[in-house]
Design a protein around this motif. Structure first.
Motif, short mmCIF file in Angstrom:
data_model
loop_
_atom_site.label_atom_id
_atom_site.label_comp_id
_atom_site.label_asym_id
_atom_site.label_seq_id
_atom_site.Cartn_x
_atom_site.Cartn_y
_atom_site.Cartn_z
N MET A 1 0.84 -1.20 0.00
CA MET A 1 0.00 0.00 0.00
C MET A 1 0.87 1.25 0.00
O MET A 1 0.58 2.24 -0.68
N ASP A 2 1.95 1.19 0.77
CA ASP A 2 2.88 2.32 0.81
C ASP A 2 3.43 2.59 -0.58
O ASP A 2 3.52 3.75 -1.03
N MET A 3 3.77 1.53 -1.29
CA MET A 3 4.29 1.68 -2.65
C MET A 3 3.21 2.19 -3.59
O MET A 3 3.46 3.02 -4.47
N GLY A 4 1.98 1.69 -3.41
CA GLY A 4 0.90 2.05 -4.32
C GLY A 4 0.40 3.47 -4.17
O GLY A 4 -0.26 4.00 -5.08
N LEU A 5 0.70 4.13 -3.04
CA LEU A 5 0.25 5.51 -2.81
C LEU A 5 1.27 6.54 -3.26
O LEU A 5 0.99 7.75 -3.22
N ARG A 6 2.41 6.11 -3.71
CA ARG A 6 3.44 7.06 -4.12
C ARG A 6 3.17 7.62 -5.51
O ARG A 6 2.55 6.99 -6.35
N GLU A 7 3.68 8.85 -5.69
CA GLU A 7 3.54 9.56 -6.97
C GLU A 7 2.08 9.67 -7.40
O GLU A 7 1.74 9.53 -8.57
N MET A 8 1.25 9.97 -6.42
CA MET A 8 -0.19 10.14 -6.66
C MET A 8 -0.55 11.59 -6.36
O MET A 8 -0.02 12.20 -5.42
N CYS A 9 -1.45 12.16 -7.16
CA CYS A 9 -1.85 13.54 -6.92
C CYS A 9 -3.25 13.58 -6.31
O CYS A 9 -4.03 12.63 -6.44
N VAL A 10 -3.55 14.69 -5.66
CA VAL A 10 -4.86 14.87 -5.04
C VAL A 10 -5.93 14.82 -6.13
O VAL A 10 -5.82 15.46 -7.16
N GLY A 11 -6.99 14.01 -5.88
CA GLY A 11 -8.06 13.84 -6.84
C GLY A 11 -7.89 12.63 -7.73
O GLY A 11 -8.84 12.20 -8.41
N GLU A 12 -6.70 12.05 -7.73
CA GLU A 12 -6.46 10.88 -8.57
C GLU A 12 -7.18 9.66 -8.00
O GLU A 12 -7.32 9.49 -6.79
N LYS A 13 -7.63 8.78 -8.91
CA LYS A 13 -8.25 7.51 -8.53
C LYS A 13 -7.46 6.39 -9.19
O LYS A 13 -7.20 6.44 -10.40
N ARG A 14 -7.10 5.41 -8.41
CA ARG A 14 -6.33 4.29 -8.95
C ARG A 14 -6.68 2.99 -8.24
O ARG A 14 -7.20 2.99 -7.13
N THR A 15 -6.37 1.88 -8.92
CA THR A 15 -6.51 0.54 -8.34
C THR A 15 -5.11 -0.02 -8.11
O THR A 15 -4.29 -0.03 -9.03
N VAL A 16 -4.89 -0.50 -6.89
CA VAL A 16 -3.60 -1.07 -6.53
C VAL A 16 -3.82 -2.54 -6.15
O VAL A 16 -4.61 -2.83 -5.26
N ILE A 17 -3.14 -3.44 -6.85
CA ILE A 17 -3.22 -4.87 -6.55
C ILE A 17 -1.93 -5.27 -5.84
O ILE A 17 -0.83 -5.03 -6.35
N ILE A 18 -2.09 -5.89 -4.66
CA ILE A 18 -0.95 -6.15 -3.78
C ILE A 18 -0.81 -7.65 -3.55
O ILE A 18 -1.71 -8.28 -2.99
N PRO A 19 0.31 -8.25 -3.96
CA PRO A 19 0.52 -9.68 -3.66
C PRO A 19 0.74 -9.86 -2.15
O PRO A 19 1.13 -8.92 -1.45
N PRO A 20 0.49 -11.07 -1.66
CA PRO A 20 0.51 -11.25 -0.19
C PRO A 20 1.85 -10.97 0.47
O PRO A 20 1.89 -10.53 1.61
N HIS A 21 2.97 -11.21 -0.24
CA HIS A 21 4.27 -10.95 0.39
C HIS A 21 4.51 -9.45 0.55
O HIS A 21 5.46 -9.05 1.23
N LEU A 22 3.68 -8.61 -0.08
CA LEU A 22 3.74 -7.17 0.15
C LEU A 22 2.47 -6.69 0.86
O LEU A 22 2.24 -5.49 0.98
#
Length: 573
Positions: free
Chosen positions: A432-453
């Motif tokens: 989740m920490d990785m998936g929230l980086r380089e994101m701007c306010v108002g942006e919408k994204r889907t982040v898929i995270i494997p279990p080891h992360l």
């Protein structure tokens, strides 16, 4: 019962049995013609069903009691515990018996009065049958067959679906009841609570059974009637089956495979969108129902309310399942049929019998590979997306969290409040920490995270399954820029050269925590200083003071007081 072994030859019949043999050379009447006028036949018991009657040329097995008119017994097959076995109409019997047996049904009982001329006549049998004796016989027919007979098959149940039938060299598992023609049970696999398992058509069975099983479907039930020359013949099996006995097998086929079989796959549901298919080395989470080929249930992940989780292609599961799980999509449902040599073999396991074909109905919940990283898909970015999130920034965002199969785990929208973190501070899972980086306010994204992360093999009890791939649909609502890495407080302008004196308001050369805290908060309030966002301000100030209080006496002197650039190893002013 051993369907394969033949027993020893029984001893020859006692001499008394020969009393029934025809010694006058008289020809037997042809079946269908009337009986001799002096021959009396009384049908004392006739079965409800009579599919076949004795004809001239048939071979019969029957029990009898022979008496004179005064009731004196002269012979009985019951006393020898063995039926009398003979061809009818071939001159092997006295003429009266040859005629009396014609037209009988198996399990029919007849009382026969034979006059001397159709028995032993004026000569009789010395010491046994006086001359001119009328003979009475109480006869119970046990068996009929003819040398022209073939195996008879009667199917009384056939399943609606029959994708495959028994062929030569197939291996089968079936239950049976074995009886004689009169219904006497001689063996049953049901009584042993174990199927009979064998190859078909390669000589492992009696010839009639080899032939009678061909063409059967799994689930089919049939009655196989086998004449003795295709069963155990004149000798019987030396144990339970007498010589010259017709055999009746009531068979239910449970299982069928061939040693050359591979697995069989039937796709039940394949998602339209299948971006990725499983490969060797992937880790799968799936649900399954496990049954035998006849539908008998042996296991289910659903009953445990937990998926089966495993690597594939690496020998962690039976070989057939290793192969059958390759190439699946997330959300796919398929049926995998596994022959025993790719399952649990001849020995079986637990409640799985030996040599059993296994049927797995599976539903793939998710899969990943240990080498996977996170996957990010941006669905919306505002026109101005120049300020991007980075480590140390304070973020407020909404999310829906689900599994790959769509199962909802959590939602901030449902709770009505945002989730707030400092990026890079370990407040969320690494993915989740990785998936929230380089994101701007108002942006919408889907982040898929494997279990080891994500939450790893353990998961979160009652909330997130172990080894689960997680899907987060995120909307970033607010971003407060953080401080440079390593700083919890910075100045927004020039630092006063008389900083210590400004903090030490009473001028006593010592700064207490209260003085220090009051000064720092005043600088933040005036915009001259800034604390790291997202953390407890009082805790930050206290840690700053502790770092300055080098001797730990609860006060900071001018000699102890240093700025960060004056001593980089301390996280202070």
């Amino acid at each position: 019962m051993a369907l394969r072994a033949r027993g020893r030859r029984p001893p020859p019949p006692p001499l008394l049995l020969l009393l029934l043999l025809w010694v006058t050379g008289q020809a037997a009447p042809v079946a269908g013609l009337g009986l001799d006028a002096e021959l009396q036949v009384e049908r004392r018991s006739v079965p409800d069903e009579c599919p076949r009657t004795v004809r001239s040329g048939d071979f019969v097995r029957y029990h009898y009691v022979g008496t004179f008119p005064d009731g004196q017994k002269f012979d009985s097959s019951y006393d020898r515990d063995s039926t009398f076995n003979v061809f009818v109409g071939k001159g092997q019997l006295i003429a009266g018996m040859d005629q009396a047996l014609v037209g009988m049904c198996v399990n029919e009982r007849r009382f026969v009065k034979i006059p001397p001329k159709l028995a032993y006549g004026s000569e009789g049998v010395s010491g046994v049958i006086p001359p001119d004796s009328v003979l009475h016989f109480d006869v119970l027919l046990m068996d009929i067959w003819n040398s022209d007979d073939e195996v008879q098959v009667h199917t009384y149940f056939k399943p609606p679906s029959c994708p495959r039938t028994i062929q030569v060299s197939d291996f089968v598992r079936y239950h049976y009841n074995g009886t004689f023609l009169d219904g006497t049970l001689f063996d049953s696999s049901h009584n042993r609570m174990k199927t009979y398992d064998t190859y078909v058509g390669i000589g492992w069975l009696i010839p009639g059974m080899d032939k009678g099983l061909l063409g059967m479907c799994v689930g089919e039930k049939r009655i196989i009637t086998i004449p003795p020359f295709l069963a155990y013949g004149e000798e019987g099996d030396g144990k339970d089956i007498p010589g010259q006995a017709s055999l009746v097998f009531d068979v239910a086929l449970l299982d069928l495979h061939n040693p050359k079989d591979g697995i069989a796959i039937e796709n039940k549901v394949v998602p339209e969108n299948c971006e990725r298919r499983s490969q060797s080395g992937d880790f799968l989470r799936y649900h399954y129902n496990g049954t035998l080929l006849d539908g008998t249930f042996f296991d289910s992940s659903y009953s445990r309310n937990r998926t089966f989780d495993t690597y594939i292609g690496q020998g962690y599961v039976i070989a057939g399942m290793d192969e059958g799980l390759l190439g699946v999509c997330i959300g796919e449902k398929r049926r995998i049929v596994v022959p025993p040599h790719l399952g649990y073999g001849e020995e079986g396991r637990g409640n799985i019998p030996g040599s059993a074909v296994l049927v797995f109905d599976i539903h793939v919940i998710d899969f990943h590979n240990p080498s996977d990283s996170i996957s990010i898909t941006s669905h919306y970015k505002p026109p101005d997306c120049s300020v991007l999130s980075k480590k140390g920034d304070y973020l407020k965002y909404h999310y829906n969290a689900s599994l790959l199969d769509g199962t909802l785990l959590d939602s901030t929208w449902n709770l009505g409040k945002t989730y707030n973190i400092v990026l890079g501070s370990g407040q969320v899972v690494l993915g989740m920490d990785m998936g929230l980086r380089e994101m701007c306010v108002g942006e919408k994204r889907t982040v898929i995270i494997p279990p080891h992360l994500g939450y790893g093999e353990a998961g979160v009890d009652g909330e997130v399954p172990g080894s689960a791939v997680l899907v987060f649909d995120i909307e970033l609502l607010e971003l407060v820029a953080g401080l440079p890495e390593g700083y919890m407080f910075i100045w927004n302008g020039e630092v006063s050269p008389n900083l210590f004196e400004e903090i030490d308001k009473d001028g006593n050369g010592e700064v207490l925590l209260e003085e220090f805290s009051e000064y720092i908060h005043a600088q933040v309030a005036s915009g001259k200083g800034k604390l790291a966002p997202g953390f407890d301000a009082e805790m930050i100030v206290k840690n700053m003071f502790t770092n300055q209080d080098r001797n730990g006496d609860g006060k900071v002197t001018a000699e102890e007081f240093k700025l960060k650039d004056q001593e980089a190893k301390h996280d202070e002013l």
